[in-house]
Design a protein around this motif. Structure first.
Motif, PDB file in Angstrom:
ATOM      1  N   GLY A 120       0.815  -1.203   0.000  1.00 58.82           N
ATOM      2  CA  GLY A 120       0.000   0.000   0.000  1.00 58.82           C
ATOM      3  C   GLY A 120       0.851   1.256   0.000  1.00 58.82           C
ATOM      4  O   GLY A 120       1.989   1.263  -0.460  1.00 58.82           O
ATOM      5  N   LEU A 121       0.257   2.333   0.511  1.00 58.75           N
ATOM      6  CA  LEU A 121       0.923   3.646   0.566  1.00 58.75           C
ATOM      7  C   LEU A 121       1.336   4.121  -0.820  1.00 58.75           C
ATOM      8  O   LEU A 121       2.423   4.677  -1.007  1.00 58.75           O
ATOM      9  CB  LEU A 121       2.141   3.595   1.501  1.00 58.75           C
ATOM     10  CG  LEU A 121       1.859   3.195   2.949  1.00 58.75           C
ATOM     11  CD1 LEU A 121       3.163   3.078   3.729  1.00 58.75           C
ATOM     12  CD2 LEU A 121       0.919   4.176   3.620  1.00 58.75           C
ATOM     13  N   VAL A 122       0.466   3.888  -1.813  1.00 56.44           N
ATOM     14  CA  VAL A 122       0.752   4.294  -3.190  1.00 56.44           C
ATOM     15  C   VAL A 122      -0.376   5.164  -3.751  1.00 56.44           C
ATOM     16  O   VAL A 122      -0.520   5.276  -4.962  1.00 56.44           O
ATOM     17  CB  VAL A 122       0.973   3.068  -4.097  1.00 56.44           C
ATOM     18  CG1 VAL A 122       2.292   2.395  -3.785  1.00 56.44           C
ATOM     19  CG2 VAL A 122      -0.177   2.072  -3.973  1.00 56.44           C
ATOM     20  N   GLY A 123      -1.175   5.758  -2.881  1.00 61.09           N
ATOM     21  CA  GLY A 123      -2.259   6.605  -3.356  1.00 61.09           C
ATOM     22  C   GLY A 123      -3.300   5.805  -4.114  1.00 61.09           C
ATOM     23  O   GLY A 123      -3.708   4.719  -3.707  1.00 61.09           O
ATOM     24  N   GLN A 124      -3.716   6.324  -5.264  1.00 58.53           N
ATOM     25  CA  GLN A 124      -4.734   5.690  -6.107  1.00 58.53           C
ATOM     26  C   GLN A 124      -4.110   4.854  -7.222  1.00 58.53           C
ATOM     27  O   GLN A 124      -4.727   4.638  -8.263  1.00 58.53           O
ATOM     28  CB  GLN A 124      -5.632   6.772  -6.715  1.00 58.53           C
ATOM     29  CG  GLN A 124      -6.427   7.561  -5.695  1.00 58.53           C
ATOM     30  CD  GLN A 124      -7.420   6.680  -4.956  1.00 58.53           C
ATOM     31  OE1 GLN A 124      -8.211   5.981  -5.555  1.00 58.53           O
ATOM     32  NE2 GLN A 124      -7.362   6.728  -3.628  1.00 58.53           N
ATOM     33  N   PHE A 125      -2.896   4.365  -7.002  1.00 58.54           N
ATOM     34  CA  PHE A 125      -2.164   3.623  -8.028  1.00 58.54           C
ATOM     35  C   PHE A 125      -2.981   2.446  -8.567  1.00 58.54           C
ATOM     36  O   PHE A 125      -3.133   2.279  -9.782  1.00 58.54           O
ATOM     37  CB  PHE A 125      -0.842   3.128  -7.440  1.00 58.54           C
ATOM     38  CG  PHE A 125       0.003   2.313  -8.365  1.00 58.54           C
ATOM     39  CD1 PHE A 125       0.875   2.930  -9.249  1.00 58.54           C
ATOM     40  CD2 PHE A 125      -0.064   0.930  -8.367  1.00 58.54           C
ATOM     41  CE1 PHE A 125       1.668   2.180 -10.112  1.00 58.54           C
ATOM     42  CE2 PHE A 125       0.716   0.162  -9.216  1.00 58.54           C
ATOM     43  CZ  PHE A 125       1.583   0.799 -10.092  1.00 58.54           C
ATOM     44  N   ASN A 126      -3.510   1.613  -7.687  1.00 62.17           N
ATOM     45  CA  ASN A 126      -4.264   0.436  -8.122  1.00 62.17           C
ATOM     46  C   ASN A 126      -5.676   0.787  -8.581  1.00 62.17           C
ATOM     47  O   ASN A 126      -6.199   0.178  -9.519  1.00 62.17           O
ATOM     48  CB  ASN A 126      -4.328  -0.588  -6.980  1.00 62.17           C
ATOM     49  CG  ASN A 126      -2.974  -1.199  -6.680  1.00 62.17           C
ATOM     50  OD1 ASN A 126      -2.424  -1.959  -7.450  1.00 62.17           O
ATOM     51  ND2 ASN A 126      -2.414  -0.846  -5.525  1.00 62.17           N
ATOM     52  N   GLU A 127      -6.295   1.752  -7.912  1.00 59.70           N
ATOM     53  CA  GLU A 127      -7.689   2.071  -8.223  1.00 59.70           C
ATOM     54  C   GLU A 127      -7.851   2.602  -9.650  1.00 59.70           C
ATOM     55  O   GLU A 127      -8.761   2.173 -10.378  1.00 59.70           O
ATOM     56  CB  GLU A 127      -8.221   3.095  -7.225  1.00 59.70           C
ATOM     57  CG  GLU A 127      -8.522   2.529  -5.842  1.00 59.70           C
ATOM     58  CD  GLU A 127      -7.281   2.284  -5.004  1.00 59.70           C
ATOM     59  OE1 GLU A 127      -7.407   1.728  -3.896  1.00 59.70           O
ATOM     60  OE2 GLU A 127      -6.181   2.652  -5.464  1.00 59.70           O
ATOM     61  N   VAL A 128      -6.975   3.532 -10.068  1.00 56.34           N
ATOM     62  CA  VAL A 128      -7.117   4.096 -11.414  1.00 56.34           C
ATOM     63  C   VAL A 128      -6.801   3.045 -12.479  1.00 56.34           C
ATOM     64  O   VAL A 128      -7.414   3.028 -13.560  1.00 56.34           O
ATOM     65  CB  VAL A 128      -6.207   5.330 -11.583  1.00 56.34           C
ATOM     66  CG1 VAL A 128      -6.635   6.445 -10.653  1.00 56.34           C
ATOM     67  CG2 VAL A 128      -4.737   4.996 -11.343  1.00 56.34           C
ATOM     68  N   LEU A 129      -5.863   2.148 -12.184  1.00 54.37           N
ATOM     69  CA  LEU A 129      -5.528   1.103 -13.153  1.00 54.37           C
ATOM     70  C   LEU A 129      -6.670   0.107 -13.285  1.00 54.37           C
ATOM     71  O   LEU A 129      -7.048  -0.286 -14.406  1.00 54.37           O
ATOM     72  CB  LEU A 129      -4.253   0.394 -12.712  1.00 54.37           C
ATOM     73  CG  LEU A 129      -3.785  -0.760 -13.610  1.00 54.37           C
ATOM     74  CD1 LEU A 129      -3.423  -0.245 -14.992  1.00 54.37           C
ATOM     75  CD2 LEU A 129      -2.606  -1.490 -12.985  1.00 54.37           C
ATOM     76  N   VAL A 130      -7.235  -0.325 -12.157  1.00 52.78           N
ATOM     77  CA  VAL A 130      -8.332  -1.291 -12.205  1.00 52.78           C
ATOM     78  C   VAL A 130      -9.547  -0.698 -12.907  1.00 52.78           C
ATOM     79  O   VAL A 130     -10.245  -1.396 -13.644  1.00 52.78           O
ATOM     80  CB  VAL A 130      -8.682  -1.745 -10.771  1.00 52.78           C
ATOM     81  CG1 VAL A 130     -10.005  -2.509 -10.735  1.00 52.78           C
ATOM     82  CG2 VAL A 130      -7.561  -2.623 -10.220  1.00 52.78           C
TER      83      VAL A 130
END
Length: 303
Positions: A89-99
Motif C-alpha cells: 500500500g501507501l501508493v495513493g490511487q495507483f491500483n484504483e485508477v488502473l483497475v
C-alpha cells in the motif's frame, strides 16, 4: 509537569518516529525509481536487435506467405488481460485508477476475458468487481525478479486453453508522465499489429552486407516473436514498478508535510502548556512569599 504536557511529549515522540519511517520510505522509493528506469533504458539495444531480426524474417517469408493458399478464418479468442498492480500500500490511487481502466475494457469487450494479475491489491479489486482472474503473481522486489516473473506470465498465457490456438493478449500498467505523474496505460501485445510488422519489413539494414535467413523461417520467427513478447512484458513490469515507487514517493512527501504540520502544532501546544505551568509555579512562590511577609500579591494572569 502536568499529565497533559506529558501526553503532548509522548505524541511528539510518536510523530517524530513516524516521520523517520516516512522519510526512510521516501528515500527508498526515490532510489528504486532510478533502477527501474535504467532497466527500461537497458532494453533499447536488445529490442533493436530483435526488431532487426524480425524484419529480416518477415521480409524473406513474405513471398512464401503470399504464394501459400489462404487459410480459413478462425474465430477470435477472448482477449486475455495482463495487469501489473502492486502488493504493498501507501501508493495513493495507483491500483484504483488502473483497475478502473481494466474494468472499462472488460465492459466494452465481447464477453468474459481471462485476467492475469501481478499484485495482490489489484487482484482483490478486480475480484470484488467480478473479473475472471485466472492467475496471480507477486510483484518482484527488484530488477532481478522481473525476468522470472515474465517467464511465468508467458508460460501461463501460452498454456491457457483460450489462448493456445489464437492468442490475444493486452497489457495494462501504470506509466510515469512528466517525471512523477502516473497514468494508466494499455497496449496490445498479441496479435502483432499489421502496421508495426510492415514498418519492420521496411526498415533498412545497418550494414552493406545483407542478412540471410538460414533454414526455415517459421521456427526462427517464433523464437524472435517470443523474445519480442518477453521484452514488452519486461518493459511493462519495469515501468509499472517505477510508477509504483513514484506514487509511493509522492504519498510519502505528502505524509511528511502533514506530520511536520502536526509536529508544529504539538510543539506550540507543548511550549504554551509548559509556560503556563512555569507561570503558575512562579505565582505560587510569589503568593507564599507575600503571605509570609504580609504583602498582598496580584492575581495570576489568565492562561
Amino acid at each position: 509537569m502536568t499529565d497533559s504536557t506529558a501526553a503532548l511529549r509522548h505524541q511528539m515522540g510518536a510523530a517524530s518516529d513516524l516521520q523517520s519511517v516516512v522519510r526512510t520510505m521516501r528515500a527508498l522509493a526515490a532510489a528504486s525509481i532510478r533502477q527501474y528506469e535504467q532497466a527500461v533504458l537497458a532494453l533499447a539495444d536488445y529490442r533493436l536487435t530483435v526488431n532487426q531480426g524480425l524484419g529480416v524474417c518477415l521480409r524473406q517469408m513474405q513471398a512464401s506467405e503470399a504464394a501459400a493458399p489462404a487459410r480459413p478464418g478462425r474465430e477470435a479468442a477472448a482477449t486475455g488481460l495482463v495487469v501489473f498492480g502492486s502488493d504493498q500500500g501507501l501508493v495513493g490511487q495507483f491500483n484504483e485508477v488502473l483497475v478502473e481502466r481494466v474494468l472499462q475494457a472488460l465492459r466494452s469487450g465481447p464477453g468474459a476475458c481471462p485476467v492475469w494479475v501481478v499484485g495482490e491489491r489489484a487482484r482483490a479489486l478486480l475480484v470484488d468487481a467480478g473479473a475472471s482472474v485466472v492467475g496471480t503473481q507477486p510483484v518482484p522486489g527488484s530488477v532481478q525478479g522481473i525476468a522470472p516473473l515474465v517467464e511465468r506470465l508467458l508460460l501461463a498465457t501460452e498454456s491457457h486453453p483460450g489462448q493456445v490456438a489464437s492468442p490475444h493478449i493486452r497489457l495494462f500498467f501504470n506509466r510515469m508522465r512528466d517525471g512523477s505523474a502516473v497514468e494508466p496505460t494499455d497496449e496490445a501485445l498479441l496479435p502483432l499489429d499489421d502496421a508495426w510488422r510492415a514498418g519492420l519489413q521496411q526498415q533498412a539494414w545497418p550494414t552493406r552486407r545483407q542478412p540471410e535467413l538460414v533454414g526455415e523461417g517459421a521456427p526462427v520467427l517464433r523464437v524472435l516473436i517470443r523474445q519480442h513478447l518477453f521484452i514488452s512484458l519486461f518493459q511493462a513490469c519495469a515501468e509499472s514498478l517505477a510508477s509504483e515507487n513514484a506514487s509511493r514517493l509522492a504519498a510519502m512527501e505528502r505524509a511528511d508535510r502533514n506530520i511536520e504540520e502536526l509536529l508544529a502544532g504539538l510543539r506550540a501546544s507543548f511550549h504554551k502548556q509548559r509556560q503556563d505551568a512555569i507561570d503558575e509555579e512562579l505565582f505560587d512562590l510569589t503568593a507564599a512569599f507575600g503571605a509570609l511577609f504580609g504583602k498582598p500579591v496580584a492575581a495570576a494572569p489568565a492562561g
